[in-house]
Design an enzyme around this catalytic site. Structure first.
Site, PDB file in Angstrom:
ATOM      1  CB  SER A 109      63.302  52.092  23.146  1.00 28.96           C
ATOM      2  OG  SER A 109      62.549  52.141  21.953  1.00 28.96           O
ATOM      3  CG  HIS A 143      65.399  53.517  20.149  1.00 28.14           C
ATOM      4  ND1 HIS A 143      65.092  52.229  20.539  1.00 28.14           N
ATOM      5  CD2 HIS A 143      66.750  53.534  19.975  1.00 28.14           C
ATOM      6  CE1 HIS A 143      66.197  51.503  20.594  1.00 28.14           C
ATOM      7  NE2 HIS A 143      67.211  52.274  20.258  1.00 28.14           N
ATOM      8  CG  ASP A 152      69.858  49.638  20.394  1.00 32.20           C
ATOM      9  OD1 ASP A 152      70.970  49.148  20.123  1.00 32.20           O
ATOM     10  OD2 ASP A 152      69.606  50.846  20.303  1.00 32.20           O
TER      11      ASP A 152
END
Length: 362
Positions: free
Chosen positions: A171, A197, A292
């Site tokens: 991310s 992401h 995540d």
């Protein structure tokens, strides 16, 4: 606790007022000043010594990228870019990340921003807090690794096991971390599948830019696409990427289902789809905000996968890999500079050799 000092840099007085108003509601943040152009910003940085900048990409007198490049050379500091969801905006933002910006937030027009203020505030505040907490040494490392010196491609003796697959999740800070790994992999490397992401308008441009500087063939994943060694498949910014096994081969599946862990694509979705073939997987969690991928990595480890996390010292944000560490979801951790070599060394092992190494790891 000292407040995070923010300088808002934007040529639009409306946007400056909205950002200042939003951040004034946050107890841990103080907007110490506003600047309407890079020259104004330069003087206010000297006067106010902010912890973080929000920086508009398109401004008069000097464009945001030129200003950012000068800033990172003369006074490196955390910068969160405000960018538009367009192809041009994607290229500009990805260039900004290469130049040293920590993160970006997509900027709607003033009317939409007011209508979406709660969601925008949550995202903006989270990104500013993470940016304020980064290690500037990690930021400099990320920037230097994305520049390709001669002889950087690593030697590789060849893939030791059929259908061996490397799965990467990332991310915040991930675009440059991923780039630094892929640029070192030869064209004979195992296939790599990636969930980063990233907005949908950015993912195709991200893949295209990587393809131009890597020996492996990098592309945005397509639904039903067969996976081949020497190729990298990046999840589109608005779909979950899953991997399906069929007749001894692997295929990309794209799924338009709800967000997982507030993200689509989600790293957990990718990792969970690999559990049935975990013994032939290397799963990697790189720098990123949130959690995540941590739970999916733990599941993969329990099924026999090799699971690697980026260490804290080299991570821009040690959220995702840090959560995996807290869960003991990793078999190993490496600094970013050693990750590519670690992946290739393991990929070259035969099945019997993998079992021997797994015994040592456990």
């Amino acid at each position: 606790m000292n407040k995070i000092k923010v300088l808002v840099v934007d040529d639009s007085i409306t946007i400056r007022n909205i950002l200042t108003s939003i951040l004034a509601q946050e107890a841990e943040i103080e907007v110490v000043g506003e600047a309407e152009d890079p020259f104004d910003a330069r003087e206010k940085i000297k006067q106010l010594n902010p912890d973080v900048l929000t920086l508009d990409v398109e401004m008069p007198k000097m464009d945001g990228l030129t200003f950012l490049s000068n800033l990172m050379r003369l006074r490196p500091m955390p910068v969160v870019m405000l960018s538009t969801l367009t192809t041009k905006g994607a290229d500009t933002t990805l260039t900004a990340l290469e130049l040293g910006a920590v993160d970006y937030i997509t900027k709607p027009d003033a009317g939409a921003l007011l209508a979406q203020q709660d969601d925008f505030k949550h995202t903006l505040v989270s990104k500013l807090k993470d940016a304020a907490g980064i290690n500037l040494k990690s930021l400099k490392l990320s920037k230097s690794l994305s520049e390709k010196p001669d002889g950087q491609i690593l030697p590789f003796s060849g893939i030791g096991r059929r259908n061996h697959l490397i799965a990467i999740g990332a991310s915040t800070g991930g675009t440059e971390a991923i780039k630094s790994i892929l640029m070192r992999l030869p064209s004979t490397s195992p296939a790599v599948v990636i969930t980063q992401h990233i907005p949908v308008t950015f993912s195709a441009r991200f893949a295209s830019r990587l393809n131009a500087c890597c020996q492996m063939a990098v592309q945005e994943a397509r639904h039903g696409q067969k996976i081949h060694p020497g190729n990298v498949y990046i999840a589109p910014g608005d779909k979950h990427l899953k991997i399906e096994q069929k007749n001894g081969a692997s295929f990309c599946l794209l799924e338009d289902s709800p967000e997982v862990n507030r993200h689509k694509p989600s790293v957990d979705v990718l990792f969970d789809s690999l559990q049935s073939v975990a013994g032939n997987i290397q799963a990697v969690l790189l720098t990123g905000m949130g959690q995540d991928g941590a739970r999916g990595m733990l599941n993969l480890k329990q099924q026999g996968a090799r699971t690697l996390i980026q260490n804290q010292a080299s991570s821009l944000v040690w959220g995702m890999p840090g959560k995996a560490y807290a869960l003991n979801a990793h078999t190993e951790q490496y600094p970013l500079t050693e990750m590519a070599a670690a992946l290739l060394d393991f990929a070259s092992l035969k099945r019997g050799q993998v079992k021997e190494v797994s015994n040592v790891i456990e």
